[in-house]
Design an enzyme around this catalytic site. Sequence first.
Site, PDB file in Angstrom:
ATOM      1  N   ASP A  11       0.832  -1.208   0.000  1.00  0.00           N
ATOM      2  CA  ASP A  11       0.000   0.000   0.000  1.00  0.00           C
ATOM      3  C   ASP A  11       0.869   1.263   0.000  1.00  0.00           C
ATOM      4  O   ASP A  11       1.992   1.258   0.498  1.00  0.00           O
ATOM      5  CB  ASP A  11      -0.901  -0.038   1.249  1.00  0.00           C
ATOM      6  CG  ASP A  11      -2.101   0.883   1.110  1.00  0.00           C
ATOM      7  OD1 ASP A  11      -2.310   1.457   0.024  1.00  0.00           O
ATOM      8  OD2 ASP A  11      -2.823   1.046   2.109  1.00  0.00           O
TER       9      ASP A  11
ATOM     10  N   HIS B  86       2.763   3.420  -8.946  1.00  0.00           N
ATOM     11  CA  HIS B  86       2.646   1.976  -9.203  1.00  0.00           C
ATOM     12  C   HIS B  86       3.900   1.454  -9.924  1.00  0.00           C
ATOM     13  O   HIS B  86       4.335   0.335  -9.671  1.00  0.00           O
ATOM     14  CB  HIS B  86       1.398   1.677 -10.032  1.00  0.00           C
ATOM     15  CG  HIS B  86       0.121   1.967  -9.289  1.00  0.00           C
ATOM     16  ND1 HIS B  86      -0.068   1.588  -7.987  1.00  0.00           N
ATOM     17  CD2 HIS B  86      -1.026   2.604  -9.667  1.00  0.00           C
ATOM     18  CE1 HIS B  86      -1.285   1.974  -7.580  1.00  0.00           C
ATOM     19  NE2 HIS B  86      -1.869   2.599  -8.574  1.00  0.00           N
TER      20      HIS B  86
ATOM     21  N   LEU C 126      11.757 -19.751  -4.667  1.00  0.00           N
ATOM     22  CA  LEU C 126      10.735 -18.898  -4.030  1.00  0.00           C
ATOM     23  C   LEU C 126       9.451 -19.053  -4.818  1.00  0.00           C
ATOM     24  O   LEU C 126       9.468 -18.963  -6.053  1.00  0.00           O
ATOM     25  CB  LEU C 126      11.166 -17.418  -4.066  1.00  0.00           C
ATOM     26  CG  LEU C 126      10.098 -16.404  -3.630  1.00  0.00           C
ATOM     27  CD1 LEU C 126       9.893 -16.459  -2.115  1.00  0.00           C
ATOM     28  CD2 LEU C 126      10.481 -14.980  -4.032  1.00  0.00           C
TER      29      LEU C 126
HETATM   30  C1  FPP Z   1      -1.874   0.112  -3.398  1.00  0.00           C
HETATM   31  O1  FPP Z   1      -1.437   1.468  -3.363  1.00  0.00           O
HETATM   32  C2  FPP Z   1      -1.313  -0.549  -4.553  1.00  0.00           C
HETATM   33  C3  FPP Z   1      -2.044  -1.173  -5.513  1.00  0.00           C
HETATM   34  C4  FPP Z   1      -3.504  -1.256  -5.483  1.00  0.00           C
HETATM   35  C5  FPP Z   1      -1.411  -1.782  -6.668  1.00  0.00           C
HETATM   36  C6  FPP Z   1      -0.137  -2.515  -6.392  1.00  0.00           C
HETATM   37  C7  FPP Z   1       0.377  -2.972  -7.682  1.00  0.00           C
HETATM   38  C8  FPP Z   1       1.655  -2.937  -8.049  1.00  0.00           C
HETATM   39  C9  FPP Z   1       2.783  -2.521  -7.188  1.00  0.00           C
HETATM   40  C10 FPP Z   1       1.914  -3.359  -9.449  1.00  0.00           C
HETATM   41  C11 FPP Z   1       2.788  -4.558  -9.493  1.00  0.00           C
HETATM   42  C12 FPP Z   1       2.074  -5.805  -9.696  1.00  0.00           C
HETATM   43  C13 FPP Z   1       2.580  -6.832 -10.391  1.00  0.00           C
HETATM   44  C14 FPP Z   1       1.880  -8.116 -10.405  1.00  0.00           C
HETATM   45  C15 FPP Z   1       3.804  -6.708 -11.152  1.00  0.00           C
HETATM   46  P1  FPP Z   1      -2.531   2.585  -3.493  1.00  0.00           P
HETATM   47  O2  FPP Z   1      -2.681   2.948  -4.927  1.00  0.00           O
HETATM   48  O3  FPP Z   1      -3.801   2.170  -2.838  1.00  0.00           O
HETATM   49  O4  FPP Z   1      -1.845   3.750  -2.695  1.00  0.00           O
HETATM   50  P2  FPP Z   1      -2.571   4.892  -1.867  1.00  0.00           P
HETATM   51  O5  FPP Z   1      -3.334   4.209  -0.775  1.00  0.00           O
HETATM   52  O6  FPP Z   1      -1.436   5.694  -1.364  1.00  0.00           O
HETATM   53  O7  FPP Z   1      -3.446   5.636  -2.838  1.00  0.00           O
END
Ligand code: FPP
Length: 255
Positions: free
Chosen positions: A22, A39, A133
């Site tokens: 997150d 992201h 892993l």
């Molecule tokens: C949460 O941060 C993050 C996500 C919902 C997406 C996580 C995905 C990745 C890191 C992409 C990588 C994935 C793969 C399979 C390669 P948020 O957007 O909710 O952050 P915020 O709470 O600060 O808005």
Amino acid sequence: MDPDKNYKPLTKIPTHIAVIMDGNGRWARARGLPRLAGHRAGTENLRRVIAACVEFGIQYLTIYAFSTENWERPQEEVSGLMLIVEDVIDRELEELNRQGVQLRHIGHLERLKPKLQKKVLKAIEKTKDNNRLILNIAFNYGGRDEITCAIRSMIADGIKAEEVTAELVGKYLFTRDIPDPDIIIRTSGEMRISNFMIWQAAYAEWYVTPTFWPDFDKDELYKAVVDYAHRERRYGRVLEPSECVPDADETSPRC
Ligand code: FPP
């Protein structure tokens, strides 16, 4: 982070680490960047965390990459995330394979574009014999959806009410052939389960850090694992003296 830093050997290593990655959006906002830049930074970070898990001898890493609720995000963010995943498979698959990482997926692939579905299935097939892993990617995954699907499958299989046990339910979940997580890490300070592995989390240890996911590096992972090593896992029982875990200073047992 110093890449050549020597880490003190870990005394107790979790078999399975699950992560709610997150804070990508807030990481980006703090830099005046669009959310997708967060992201992308989070994805880069994933590479570092996977390498650290391999180095620390972790056997299973589950990452929450896209929830069944994330479809409600702005269209641009959703399609951007899909492109990031496609791109990661194209760019990183060879290296992950070389490192001995086995890719798995939990959730539903059906709603993804056919091209992405194919890439995911190909990546799973290519890495299926690796065992250094197991990287389990929760993508289009929701814990309630997983349990709902399990109930439907049990009914379809004609399981009788009196045959339903917690053990049997576990066999109908997406995670049927992997152990429950020992520790669930959530970055960015939020203290919520957010529909992630709600069945499997029953006895997981929680570790919450204020660090945003793109900044959660090897040092942070090490800290989380050391913290885990000092947790007493009682599973509702009272521990025998021989099972007690030493305090953080590793001198005095806590019970
Ligand atoms: C949460 O941060 C993050 C996500 C919902 C997406 C996580 C995905 C990745 C890191 C992409 C990588 C994935 C793969 C399979 C390669 P948020 O957007 O909710 O952050 P915020 O709470 O600060 O808005």
